[in-house]
Design a protein around this motif. Structure first.
Motif, PDB file in Angstrom:
ATOM      1  N   GLN A  53       2.510  -8.697   1.724  1.00  0.00           N
ATOM      2  CA  GLN A  53       1.116  -8.117   1.526  1.00  0.00           C
ATOM      3  C   GLN A  53       0.197  -9.190   2.243  1.00  0.00           C
ATOM      4  N   ASP A  54       0.543 -10.354   2.226  1.00  0.00           N
ATOM      5  CA  ASP A  54       0.001 -11.284   2.995  1.00  0.00           C
ATOM      6  C   ASP A  54      -0.209 -10.994   4.524  1.00  0.00           C
ATOM      7  N   ASP A  55       1.110 -10.678   4.838  1.00  0.00           N
ATOM      8  CA  ASP A  55       1.004 -10.388   6.373  1.00  0.00           C
ATOM      9  C   ASP A  55       0.299  -9.100   6.605  1.00  0.00           C
ATOM     10  N   LYS A  56       0.301  -8.226   5.719  1.00  0.00           N
ATOM     11  CA  LYS A  56      -0.170  -6.856   6.166  1.00  0.00           C
ATOM     12  C   LYS A  56      -1.832  -7.133   5.987  1.00  0.00           C
ATOM     13  N   SER A  57      -2.157  -7.947   5.111  1.00  0.00           N
ATOM     14  CA  SER A  57      -3.793  -8.265   5.155  1.00  0.00           C
ATOM     15  C   SER A  57      -4.189  -8.752   6.275  1.00  0.00           C
ATOM     16  N   GLY A  93      -5.585  -3.782  -0.223  1.00  0.00           N
ATOM     17  CA  GLY A  93      -4.443  -2.875  -0.076  1.00  0.00           C
ATOM     18  C   GLY A  93      -4.465  -2.429   1.651  1.00  0.00           C
ATOM     19  N   ASP A  94      -4.677  -0.974   1.712  1.00  0.00           N
ATOM     20  CA  ASP A  94      -4.706  -0.472   2.865  1.00  0.00           C
ATOM     21  C   ASP A  94      -6.173  -0.313   3.300  1.00  0.00           C
ATOM     22  N   LYS A  95      -7.002  -0.651   2.763  1.00  0.00           N
ATOM     23  CA  LYS A  95      -8.485  -0.548   2.998  1.00  0.00           C
ATOM     24  C   LYS A  95      -8.959  -1.769   3.990  1.00  0.00           C
ATOM     25  N   ARG A 139     -15.485   1.022   7.857  1.00  0.00           N
ATOM     26  CA  ARG A 139     -14.346   1.328   6.998  1.00  0.00           C
ATOM     27  C   ARG A 139     -13.010   1.948   7.376  1.00  0.00           C
ATOM     28  N   MET A 140     -11.997   1.138   7.345  1.00  0.00           N
ATOM     29  CA  MET A 140     -10.626   1.722   8.089  1.00  0.00           C
ATOM     30  C   MET A 140      -9.556   1.812   6.811  1.00  0.00           C
ATOM     31  N   GLU A 141      -8.886   2.852   7.263  1.00  0.00           N
ATOM     32  CA  GLU A 141      -7.823   2.934   6.250  1.00  0.00           C
ATOM     33  C   GLU A 141      -6.710   3.127   6.964  1.00  0.00           C
ATOM     34  N   ALA A 142      -5.591   2.199   6.533  1.00  0.00           N
ATOM     35  CA  ALA A 142      -4.584   2.183   7.304  1.00  0.00           C
ATOM     36  C   ALA A 142      -3.228   3.170   6.960  1.00  0.00           C
ATOM     37  N   GLU A 143      -2.254   3.587   7.510  1.00  0.00           N
ATOM     38  CA  GLU A 143      -1.213   4.222   7.192  1.00  0.00           C
ATOM     39  C   GLU A 143      -0.647   3.297   5.853  1.00  0.00           C
ATOM     40  N   PRO A 144      -0.020   3.849   4.950  1.00  0.00           N
ATOM     41  CA  PRO A 144       0.688   3.103   3.807  1.00  0.00           C
ATOM     42  C   PRO A 144       1.805   2.251   4.091  1.00  0.00           C
ATOM     43  N   LYS A 145       2.438   2.549   5.552  1.00  0.00           N
ATOM     44  CA  LYS A 145       3.702   1.462   5.652  1.00  0.00           C
ATOM     45  C   LYS A 145       3.730   1.148   7.251  1.00  0.00           C
ATOM     46  N   SER A 146       4.373   0.068   7.457  1.00  0.00           N
ATOM     47  CA  SER A 146       4.425  -0.672   8.497  1.00  0.00           C
ATOM     48  C   SER A 146       4.500   0.415   9.643  1.00  0.00           C
ATOM     49  N   PRO A 147       3.905   0.159  10.988  1.00  0.00           N
ATOM     50  CA  PRO A 147       3.022  -0.932  11.151  1.00  0.00           C
ATOM     51  C   PRO A 147       1.455  -0.784  10.854  1.00  0.00           C
ATOM     52  N   TRP A 148       1.147  -0.083   9.748  1.00  0.00           N
ATOM     53  CA  TRP A 148       0.180  -0.044   9.362  1.00  0.00           C
ATOM     54  C   TRP A 148      -1.373   0.113  10.272  1.00  0.00           C
TER      55      TRP A 148
END
Length: 151
Positions: A19-23, A111-113, A129-138
């Motif tokens: 989660q930290d990497d994703k953020s 989260g993904d936002k 405001r950006m929303e990423a796809e829910p899985k890697s590579p986001w």
């Protein structure tokens, strides 16, 4: 029993680090968007889109809604829909003109936002405001920009 507890803690730790990497990645995507808007370069804008947007977002028609409120609280609204990458390049050009020299006030990831606030020296503020796809590579799957200008 010790093995089960250790394994559970390891899996929990992996999830937290993930989660930290994703953020961090999503925050960096937002900051990279700000940086590329500072360039008056369509090739750089297109490159950013192809590396950071989902194909679905690239192909999705773009809708723009402009609401103007006058001093007497009268407001007007106009809406347009345009297709594909040329429309997005035109949007990037407009964002470059309005926010190319803006400063990032904040970047918040939940989260993904992602919500990135930028301000100009001329009293304009925008929230990207950006929303990423829910899985890697986001990759960014949704982008909304709210602009407020004061006279």
């Amino acid at each position: 029993m010790k093995t089960a507890i250790t394994l559970t803690l390891f899996l929990f730790s992996f999830h937290v680090f993930g989660q930290d990497d994703k953020s961090k990645l999503l925050e960096q995507r937002a900051r990279n968007l700000h940086n590329v808007l500072g360039k008056n370069n369509k090739a750089a804008w297109k490159s950013f889109m192809t590396r950071n947007f989902t194909q679905a977002l690239i192909e999705r028609p773009m809708r723009a809604q402009v609401v103007t409120t006058e001093n007497d609280n009268a407001s007007s609204t106009s809406t347009s829909t345009e297709h594909a990458i040329e429309a997005k390049l035109a949007m990037f050009e407009r964002l470059h003109q309005d926010f190319g020299k803006a400063k990032v006030s904040s970047v918040k990831v939940e989260g993904d936002k992602v919500a990135m606030t930028v301000t100009t020296d001329h009293g304009m503020t925008a929230i990207f405001r950006m929303e990423a796809e829910p899985k890697s590579p986001w990759l960014i799957d949704k982008l909304t920009i709210e602009v407020e200008a004061t006279n």
